[in-house]
Write a protein that holds these residues in place. Structure first.
Motif, PDB file in Angstrom:
ATOM      1  N   ALA A  86       0.817  -1.026  -0.095  1.00  0.00           N
ATOM      2  CA  ALA A  86      -0.142  -0.072   0.201  1.00  0.00           C
ATOM      3  C   ALA A  86       0.991   1.239  -0.096  1.00  0.00           C
ATOM      4  O   ALA A  86       0.380   2.502  -0.523  1.00  0.00           O
ATOM      5  CB  ALA A  86      -0.932   0.281   1.326  1.00  0.00           C
ATOM      6  N   GLY A  87       2.146   1.427   0.554  1.00  0.00           N
ATOM      7  CA  GLY A  87       2.732   2.392   0.776  1.00  0.00           C
ATOM      8  C   GLY A  87       2.374   2.793   2.289  1.00  0.00           C
ATOM      9  O   GLY A  87       2.335   4.717   1.686  1.00  0.00           O
ATOM     10  N   TYR A  88       2.725   2.394   2.734  1.00  0.00           N
ATOM     11  CA  TYR A  88       2.076   3.574   4.152  1.00  0.00           C
ATOM     12  C   TYR A  88       3.020   4.292   4.643  1.00  0.00           C
ATOM     13  O   TYR A  88       4.503   3.792   4.827  1.00  0.00           O
ATOM     14  CB  TYR A  88       2.339   1.982   5.488  1.00  0.00           C
ATOM     15  CG  TYR A  88       2.307   2.372   7.114  1.00  0.00           C
ATOM     16  CD1 TYR A  88       0.693   2.570   7.299  1.00  0.00           C
ATOM     17  CD2 TYR A  88       3.341   2.767   7.048  1.00  0.00           C
ATOM     18  CE1 TYR A  88       0.947   3.181   8.589  1.00  0.00           C
ATOM     19  CE2 TYR A  88       2.973   3.033   8.865  1.00  0.00           C
ATOM     20  CZ  TYR A  88       1.558   3.681   9.657  1.00  0.00           C
ATOM     21  OH  TYR A  88       1.624   4.143  10.927  1.00  0.00           O
ATOM     22  N   GLY A  89       2.526   4.900   4.852  1.00  0.00           N
ATOM     23  CA  GLY A  89       3.587   5.968   5.493  1.00  0.00           C
ATOM     24  C   GLY A  89       4.530   7.102   4.764  1.00  0.00           C
ATOM     25  O   GLY A  89       5.117   8.188   4.829  1.00  0.00           O
ATOM     26  N   LEU A  90       4.235   6.688   3.145  1.00  0.00           N
ATOM     27  CA  LEU A  90       4.782   7.627   2.189  1.00  0.00           C
ATOM     28  C   LEU A  90       3.805   8.769   1.016  1.00  0.00           C
ATOM     29  O   LEU A  90       2.701   7.888   1.452  1.00  0.00           O
ATOM     30  CB  LEU A  90       5.677   6.490   1.173  1.00  0.00           C
ATOM     31  CG  LEU A  90       6.670   5.519   1.463  1.00  0.00           C
ATOM     32  CD1 LEU A  90       7.216   4.179   0.877  1.00  0.00           C
ATOM     33  CD2 LEU A  90       7.531   6.834   2.322  1.00  0.00           C
ATOM     34  N   PRO A  91       3.974   9.239   0.645  1.00  0.00           N
ATOM     35  CA  PRO A  91       3.112   9.924  -0.421  1.00  0.00           C
ATOM     36  C   PRO A  91       2.970   9.009  -1.540  1.00  0.00           C
ATOM     37  O   PRO A  91       3.598   8.166  -1.871  1.00  0.00           O
ATOM     38  CB  PRO A  91       3.833  11.014  -1.250  1.00  0.00           C
ATOM     39  CG  PRO A  91       5.384  11.930   0.183  1.00  0.00           C
ATOM     40  CD  PRO A  91       5.247  10.125   0.690  1.00  0.00           C
ATOM     41  N   GLU A  92       1.409   9.106  -2.795  1.00  0.00           N
ATOM     42  CA  GLU A  92       1.249   7.996  -3.340  1.00  0.00           C
ATOM     43  C   GLU A  92       2.599   7.635  -4.731  1.00  0.00           C
ATOM     44  O   GLU A  92       2.457   6.322  -5.113  1.00  0.00           O
ATOM     45  CB  GLU A  92      -0.508   8.419  -3.777  1.00  0.00           C
ATOM     46  CG  GLU A  92      -0.633   7.366  -4.806  1.00  0.00           C
ATOM     47  CD  GLU A  92      -0.290   7.107  -6.219  1.00  0.00           C
ATOM     48  OE1 GLU A  92       0.377   5.497  -6.892  1.00  0.00           O
ATOM     49  OE2 GLU A  92       0.280   7.790  -6.516  1.00  0.00           O
ATOM     50  N   PRO A  93       3.178   8.991  -4.844  1.00  0.00           N
ATOM     51  CA  PRO A  93       4.133   8.951  -6.087  1.00  0.00           C
ATOM     52  C   PRO A  93       5.422   7.483  -5.393  1.00  0.00           C
ATOM     53  O   PRO A  93       5.763   7.394  -6.377  1.00  0.00           O
ATOM     54  CB  PRO A  93       4.277   9.535  -6.244  1.00  0.00           C
ATOM     55  CG  PRO A  93       3.344  10.700  -6.034  1.00  0.00           C
ATOM     56  CD  PRO A  93       3.128  10.444  -4.918  1.00  0.00           C
ATOM     57  N   GLN A  94       5.192   7.320  -4.321  1.00  0.00           N
ATOM     58  CA  GLN A  94       7.013   6.481  -3.603  1.00  0.00           C
ATOM     59  C   GLN A  94       6.525   5.680  -2.929  1.00  0.00           C
ATOM     60  O   GLN A  94       7.190   4.905  -3.210  1.00  0.00           O
ATOM     61  CB  GLN A  94       7.525   7.724  -2.018  1.00  0.00           C
ATOM     62  CG  GLN A  94       7.786   9.263  -3.094  1.00  0.00           C
ATOM     63  CD  GLN A  94       8.349  10.446  -1.232  1.00  0.00           C
ATOM     64  OE1 GLN A  94       8.676   9.128  -0.281  1.00  0.00           O
ATOM     65  NE2 GLN A  94       8.940  11.527  -2.128  1.00  0.00           N
ATOM     66  N   GLY A  95       5.184   4.876  -3.002  1.00  0.00           N
ATOM     67  CA  GLY A  95       5.036   3.351  -2.788  1.00  0.00           C
ATOM     68  C   GLY A  95       5.463   3.066  -3.876  1.00  0.00           C
ATOM     69  O   GLY A  95       5.824   3.269  -4.753  1.00  0.00           O
ATOM     70  N   PHE A  96       5.153   1.594  -3.534  1.00  0.00           N
ATOM     71  CA  PHE A  96       5.783   0.213  -4.165  1.00  0.00           C
ATOM     72  C   PHE A  96       4.888   0.649  -5.709  1.00  0.00           C
ATOM     73  O   PHE A  96       5.978   0.697  -7.075  1.00  0.00           O
ATOM     74  CB  PHE A  96       5.456  -0.562  -3.440  1.00  0.00           C
ATOM     75  CG  PHE A  96       5.604  -2.462  -3.578  1.00  0.00           C
ATOM     76  CD1 PHE A  96       7.065  -2.622  -4.269  1.00  0.00           C
ATOM     77  CD2 PHE A  96       4.522  -3.049  -4.786  1.00  0.00           C
ATOM     78  CE1 PHE A  96       7.418  -3.580  -5.283  1.00  0.00           C
ATOM     79  CE2 PHE A  96       4.705  -4.456  -5.109  1.00  0.00           C
ATOM     80  CZ  PHE A  96       6.211  -4.383  -5.935  1.00  0.00           C
ATOM     81  N   THR A  97       3.398  -0.196  -5.917  1.00  0.00           N
ATOM     82  CA  THR A  97       3.097   0.404  -6.804  1.00  0.00           C
ATOM     83  C   THR A  97       3.696   1.044  -8.032  1.00  0.00           C
ATOM     84  O   THR A  97       3.589   1.106  -9.215  1.00  0.00           O
ATOM     85  CB  THR A  97       1.512  -0.048  -6.670  1.00  0.00           C
ATOM     86  OG1 THR A  97       1.052   1.360  -6.401  1.00  0.00           O
ATOM     87  CG2 THR A  97       1.283  -1.373  -6.056  1.00  0.00           C
ATOM     88  N   ALA A  98       3.774   2.438  -7.376  1.00  0.00           N
ATOM     89  CA  ALA A  98       3.689   3.380  -8.433  1.00  0.00           C
ATOM     90  C   ALA A  98       5.104   3.141  -8.798  1.00  0.00           C
ATOM     91  O   ALA A  98       5.442   3.731  -9.737  1.00  0.00           O
ATOM     92  CB  ALA A  98       4.229   4.782  -7.712  1.00  0.00           C
ATOM     93  N   GLN A  99       6.235   2.619  -8.214  1.00  0.00           N
ATOM     94  CA  GLN A  99       8.074   2.877  -8.572  1.00  0.00           C
ATOM     95  C   GLN A  99       7.769   1.819  -9.184  1.00  0.00           C
ATOM     96  O   GLN A  99       8.586   1.911 -10.125  1.00  0.00           O
ATOM     97  CB  GLN A  99       8.675   2.748  -7.066  1.00  0.00           C
ATOM     98  CG  GLN A  99       9.088   3.752  -6.264  1.00  0.00           C
ATOM     99  CD  GLN A  99      10.205   4.088  -5.457  1.00  0.00           C
ATOM    100  OE1 GLN A  99      10.803   3.712  -5.939  1.00  0.00           O
ATOM    101  NE2 GLN A  99       9.846   4.909  -4.005  1.00  0.00           N
ATOM    102  N   LEU A 100       7.569   0.649  -9.234  1.00  0.00           N
ATOM    103  CA  LEU A 100       7.140  -0.686  -9.783  1.00  0.00           C
ATOM    104  C   LEU A 100       6.586  -0.027 -11.257  1.00  0.00           C
ATOM    105  O   LEU A 100       7.480  -0.625 -12.336  1.00  0.00           O
ATOM    106  CB  LEU A 100       6.719  -1.555  -9.109  1.00  0.00           C
ATOM    107  CG  LEU A 100       6.707  -2.771  -9.433  1.00  0.00           C
ATOM    108  CD1 LEU A 100       8.038  -2.895 -10.014  1.00  0.00           C
ATOM    109  CD2 LEU A 100       5.245  -3.666  -9.628  1.00  0.00           C
ATOM    110  N   GLN A 101       5.852   0.601 -11.491  1.00  0.00           N
ATOM    111  CA  GLN A 101       5.136   0.867 -12.731  1.00  0.00           C
ATOM    112  C   GLN A 101       6.381   1.790 -13.268  1.00  0.00           C
ATOM    113  O   GLN A 101       6.508   1.531 -14.539  1.00  0.00           O
ATOM    114  CB  GLN A 101       3.541   1.861 -12.305  1.00  0.00           C
ATOM    115  CG  GLN A 101       3.412   2.260 -14.011  1.00  0.00           C
ATOM    116  CD  GLN A 101       1.439   2.477 -13.590  1.00  0.00           C
ATOM    117  OE1 GLN A 101       1.009   1.660 -13.050  1.00  0.00           O
ATOM    118  NE2 GLN A 101       1.458   3.613 -14.055  1.00  0.00           N
TER     119      GLN A 101
END
Length: 235
Positions: A60-75
């Motif tokens: 989900a990217g807990y504690g991070l802005p959405e663009p820095q979360g796992f799914t955004a970085q992976l994409q």
């Protein structure tokens, strides 16, 4: 003065076209040439691959802005490698394997082409029975297989402080399930991050943006192999 007599009659070559008809014929010829010269419309681009990421706060990217979360970085990493892909963030903070199983049908409503399953960390942190976690993940993988959705299983390792009676069955459940279902296994989702305090947030559990970047870099080859295994469009 003698006048010559011009005999009127049909021409052996037919009636000469009028100026109007000549213009019409010329316009028709131009239109035919233009039609021949017009290129065929380009083929429709294939829709992007939909990659479901079913997980907990690490997804989900807990504690991070959405663009820095796992799914955004992976994409972004996949797009940079030339993949037309949309990574669907189906991570819920605090979720256990039971929670992931309970909402699986909801997640599948997006009709993903492939999936990453990252669950089990909260089962371990709460000391829940590894056998129950294994049964829940087994049910998730079975459902994905039934839906013909190729899946990458992301493993988790139990903290050694829980002792061998817990850590051994917990750590073994991921390779056991991968072998049972014939799915690829990424052995430890937090590889390269878990023991590096500089890559962990102040809560001591969740990766920083830089930590997520390390996770993405390390898991990326496994994800690209998963995507490369998908049937090509039209095949």
């Amino acid at each position: 003065m003698r006048h010559s007599i011009v005999r009127k009659g049909p021409s052996p070559y037919g009636t000469a076209p009028s100026a109007f008809n000549r213009r019409a014929l010329f316009a028709a010829a131009l239109a035919a040439m233009a039609a021949l010269m017009t290129p065929f419309p380009p083929a429709m681009a294939a829709p992007p691959i939909k990659l479901l990421a079913l997980g907990d706060s690490l997804t989900a990217g807990y504690g991070l802005p959405e663009p820095q979360g796992f799914t955004a970085q992976l994409q972004r990493a996949l797009v940079a490698k030339g993949y037309a892909v949309t990574v669907i963030n189906a991570g819920v903070s605090g979720d256990t394997t039971a929670g992931g199983l309970a909402r699986l049908d909801w997640a599948l409503a997006d009709r993903p082409d492939a999936a990453i399953v990252e669950l089990g960390a909260n089962d371990m942190l709460r000391g829940l029975d590894p056998a129950a976690a294994k049964a829940n993940l087994d049910a998730i993988l079975t459902r994905l297989k039934d839906q013909k959705i190729p899946t990458l299983l992301a493993g988790m390792l139990a903290t050694p402080s829980l002792g061998p009676t817990y850590t051994q069955p917990f750590n073994a459940l991921y390779p056991d399930l991968a072998a049972r279902h014939g799915v690829p296994l990424y052995p430890f989702f937090l590889d390269g991050v878990a023991t590096d305090r500089a890559l962990i947030q102040n809560d001591g559990l969740h990766p920083t943006a830089n930590g997520v970047a390390v996770i993405v870099e390390r898991i990326l080859p496994a994800v690209t192999r998963l995507l490369d295994s998908l049937p090509k469009s039209g095949s």
